[in-house]
Motif scaffolding. Structure first.
Motif, short mmCIF file in Angstrom:
data_model
loop_
_atom_site.label_atom_id
_atom_site.label_comp_id
_atom_site.label_asym_id
_atom_site.label_seq_id
_atom_site.Cartn_x
_atom_site.Cartn_y
_atom_site.Cartn_z
N PHE A 1 4.85 -1.91 -7.86
CA PHE A 1 6.09 -1.21 -8.23
C PHE A 1 6.96 -2.20 -9.00
CE2 PHE A 1 4.60 0.60 -4.23
CZ PHE A 1 4.59 1.96 -4.50
N ILE B 1 4.43 3.94 2.86
CA ILE B 1 5.75 4.42 2.41
C ILE B 1 5.95 5.85 2.90
CG2 ILE B 1 7.29 4.75 0.44
CD1 ILE B 1 5.45 2.90 -1.16
N LYS C 1 -0.47 -1.27 -4.37
CA LYS C 1 0.15 -0.65 -5.54
C LYS C 1 1.29 -1.53 -6.04
CE LYS C 1 2.08 3.87 -6.77
NZ LYS C 1 2.00 3.62 -8.21
N ASP D 1 0.84 -1.19 0.00
CA ASP D 1 0.00 0.00 0.00
C ASP D 1 0.88 1.25 0.00
OD1 ASP D 1 -2.48 -1.17 -0.10
OD2 ASP D 1 -2.65 -1.34 2.09
N GLN D 2 0.52 2.19 -0.82
CA GLN D 2 1.27 3.46 -0.92
C GLN D 2 1.34 4.16 0.46
OE1 GLN D 2 2.47 5.09 -4.09
NE2 GLN D 2 3.55 6.22 -2.49
N GLU D 3 0.30 4.01 1.27
CA GLU D 3 0.22 4.77 2.54
C GLU D 3 1.30 4.38 3.55
OE1 GLU D 3 -3.48 2.96 2.15
OE2 GLU D 3 -2.66 3.87 0.32
N TRP E 1 14.14 5.65 -9.42
CA TRP E 1 13.99 6.53 -8.26
C TRP E 1 15.32 7.16 -7.85
CZ3 TRP E 1 10.77 2.64 -4.82
CH2 TRP E 1 9.45 2.62 -5.28
#
Lengths: 212, 212
Positions: free
Chosen positions: B4, A167, B2, A163-165, B12
């Motif tokens: 990646f 990071i 998500k 989940d992006q949250e 990055w």
């Protein structure tokens, strides 16, 4: 503190000694390694001796026990070249531990322990659907450790699902937020709580603290 | 979740990517490795990529970065053959992190960061007096990992110092009782709390729980 010499430790009962030595080096980043054989059988096994090897290229290693003790994961990886590593959380830690039972090679641990194989991004090996931190690796190298017939299996990162949250702004994945577990010894499991992050250390400079 | 891909991650910023990859594989058994050079200079350095290799013989490994980035610990170990590993606790975690600063080879990190070298059992390398879990190793093997110029340094256990009270009846060392820390990524530190232990898993048998 009490002193234990190697001579004393070597004289202990085998199970007592194994519990002691397995916990001595610290808490471990326990995870489920998922593979699929040439014949199409999924295999899922719990591994605690996982080690970060480097960030660029992104390499993760794990220790596989001697082939006769733990053949399925390493043989699938050797034959196929692809596998996934999936973090463990409290909601399925018992199922994760149950994968350590010696199932026959034709049996998928996913079904036996009640976890779900998730296929995505055309990757040959499945991910563990219940896991909140999933990553996929391509085999880079298998290094035999002659001293005890184990193997360091090194993979190069190919895909990550999180989940992006979780990071942080600077890229750190805050694993405490998704309750990724650590293991202790052979059969213990723990949660973590953040204490602090520190800035890059330099000689003769006070150490700054970063929120964690 | 998500997705990646490696392609995205490779693009990055270097520091963002390092934070991300270093935390992906999970919490790590961070410790202080203590050595003494031929010239008699103590060296103390924090290492998080420590891995249990086996219980019989008792082998513990760690990943040493490329020689030009981190020469002192591995060179002392190669020359002398003996070193100690010491767990980190909240009372001195900042001092432990400070050992990662690039001090010159003639300087002892013990003095600079305010930790105390403790000599005992005639072992050549000092222990960290403040640590509640100290163990001493003799070099068994240094395995070069060609893919990224790192090294797997494997040592065989010689001595352990811990309090008897943290050892469970079956040999497990309950590291949560002495607040042995884990690290997250490059610069994060966490404590742990026990969740459960499980019995030895067998196919088609319900999994029993052991207190932790």
């Amino acid at each position: 503190m009490k002193h234990f010499s190697l001579e004393e430790i070597a004289g202990w009962d085998r199970f007592y000694r194994a519990n002691f030595i397995n916990s001595l080096s610290g808490f471990k980043p326990v995870s489920l390694i998922s593979t699929k054989s040439k014949e199409g059988i999924n295999n899922l096994a719990i591994f605690s001796n996982i080690v970060h090897i480097g960030a660029d290229p992104a390499l993760v290693g794990f220790i596989n026990r001697p082939i006769d003790a733990a053949p399925h994961t390493i043989q699938n990886i050797e034959q196929i070249g692809y596998y996934t590593i999936n973090h463990i959380h409290p909601s399925f830690v018992a199922a994760a531990h149950q994968t350590s039972a010696k199932y026959d090679v034709g049996i998928s641990e996913f079904e036996k322990v009640g976890l779900h194989a998730e296929y995505k991004v055309d990757f040959y090996a499945p991910f563990v659907m219940e896991s909140k931190v999933q990553y996929a690796l391509e085999l880079a190298e298998i290094i035999p450790i002659k001293r005890n017939n184990t193997f360091l299996v090194i993979g190069e990162l190919k895909h990550v699902f999180i989940d992006q949250e979780i990071i942080a702004n600077d890229g750190l994945i805050n694993l405490s937020k998704v309750d990724s577990m650590v293991s202790l010894g052979i059969d213990g499991y723990c949660l973590t709580s953040p204490v602090a992050r520190f800035q890059y250390a330099k000689p003769d400079k006070d150490l700054g603290i970063i929120d964690l």
